[in-house]
Design a protein around this motif. Structure first.
Motif, PDB file in Angstrom:
ATOM      1  N   ASP A 117       0.829  -1.202   0.000  1.00  0.00           N
ATOM      2  CA  ASP A 117       0.000   0.000   0.000  1.00  0.00           C
ATOM      3  C   ASP A 117       0.867   1.256   0.000  1.00  0.00           C
ATOM      4  OD1 ASP A 117      -2.031  -1.782   0.330  1.00  0.00           O
ATOM      5  OD2 ASP A 117      -2.444  -1.266   2.419  1.00  0.00           O
ATOM      6  N   LYS A 123       1.051   8.275   2.461  1.00  0.00           N
ATOM      7  CA  LYS A 123       0.263   7.132   2.935  1.00  0.00           C
ATOM      8  C   LYS A 123       0.902   6.490   4.157  1.00  0.00           C
ATOM      9  CE  LYS A 123      -2.277   5.340  -1.011  1.00  0.00           C
ATOM     10  NZ  LYS A 123      -2.273   4.330  -2.047  1.00  0.00           N
ATOM     11  N   SER A 160      -0.913   6.590   8.002  1.00  0.00           N
ATOM     12  CA  SER A 160      -1.548   5.329   8.372  1.00  0.00           C
ATOM     13  C   SER A 160      -1.981   5.386   9.835  1.00  0.00           C
ATOM     14  CB  SER A 160      -0.586   4.161   8.127  1.00  0.00           C
ATOM     15  OG  SER A 160       0.543   4.276   8.959  1.00  0.00           O
TER      16      SER A 160
END
Length: 164
Positions: free
Chosen positions: A129, A149, A153
């Motif tokens: 991811d 990202k 998180s």
């Protein structure tokens, strides 16, 4: 605010994207240079009680308390060694300032969309991811990380609480 996504090949004006190259162990990684505010030598951090191990602690950066994440611990890449090459990359991610500790930085590399390949699905030290892809320049390969990202998180939300 617009962002360029190498994954979709829609890099502005067909020009390349610039990535700051850094090392963790024997691998070379890259993050979007536009997220980098500055690069500093490693300095001792103030440890925060009950923080996860990968959160080294905080530093005072010109009056601002900055949380610092050790990427080697975060990615389970062995015990970090802090030496003259160890640096803290100060990032600005969505208006949040934070630092990441890496083994060393090498250079800023420009990659065209053709030089960025999708990351293969395999067991990496961190979930796919967070991968933009793999950048190749001659014989060199950079593992490109989507630092936005990664740092936004769920577990990274702890950082803001600790720095507050």
């Amino acid at each position: 605010m617009t962002s360029t996504s190498a994954k979709n090949g829609d890099v502005k004006d067909g020009a390349g994207s610039e990535f700051l190259a850094f090392t963790l162990g024997s691998e070379e990684y890259g993050i979007d240079i536009l997220k980098v505010q500055e690069i500093r030598g490693y300095e001792v951090v103030t440890r925060i009680a009950n923080a996860p191990e990968f959160i080294k602690g905080v530093i005072n950066l010109r009056g601002i308390i900055i949380p610092v994440v050790d990427m080697r611990i975060k990615f389970n890449l062995g015990t970090p060694v802090y030496d003259q090459f160890t640096v803290v990359i100060i990032l600005n991610i969505g208006g949040r300032i934070m630092g990441v500790v890496v083994d060393s930085v090498s250079d800023v590399t420009t990659l065209t969309p053709e030089q960025i390949k999708p990351a293969p699905e395999m067991g990496t030290a961190f979930g796919s991811d967070y991968l933009v892809g793999l950048g190749t320049v001659d014989e060199r390969m950079l593992i490109l990380i989507d630092i936005d990202k990664l740092m936004s998180s769920g577990e990274m939300g702890l950082i803001e609480k600790l720095a507050a």
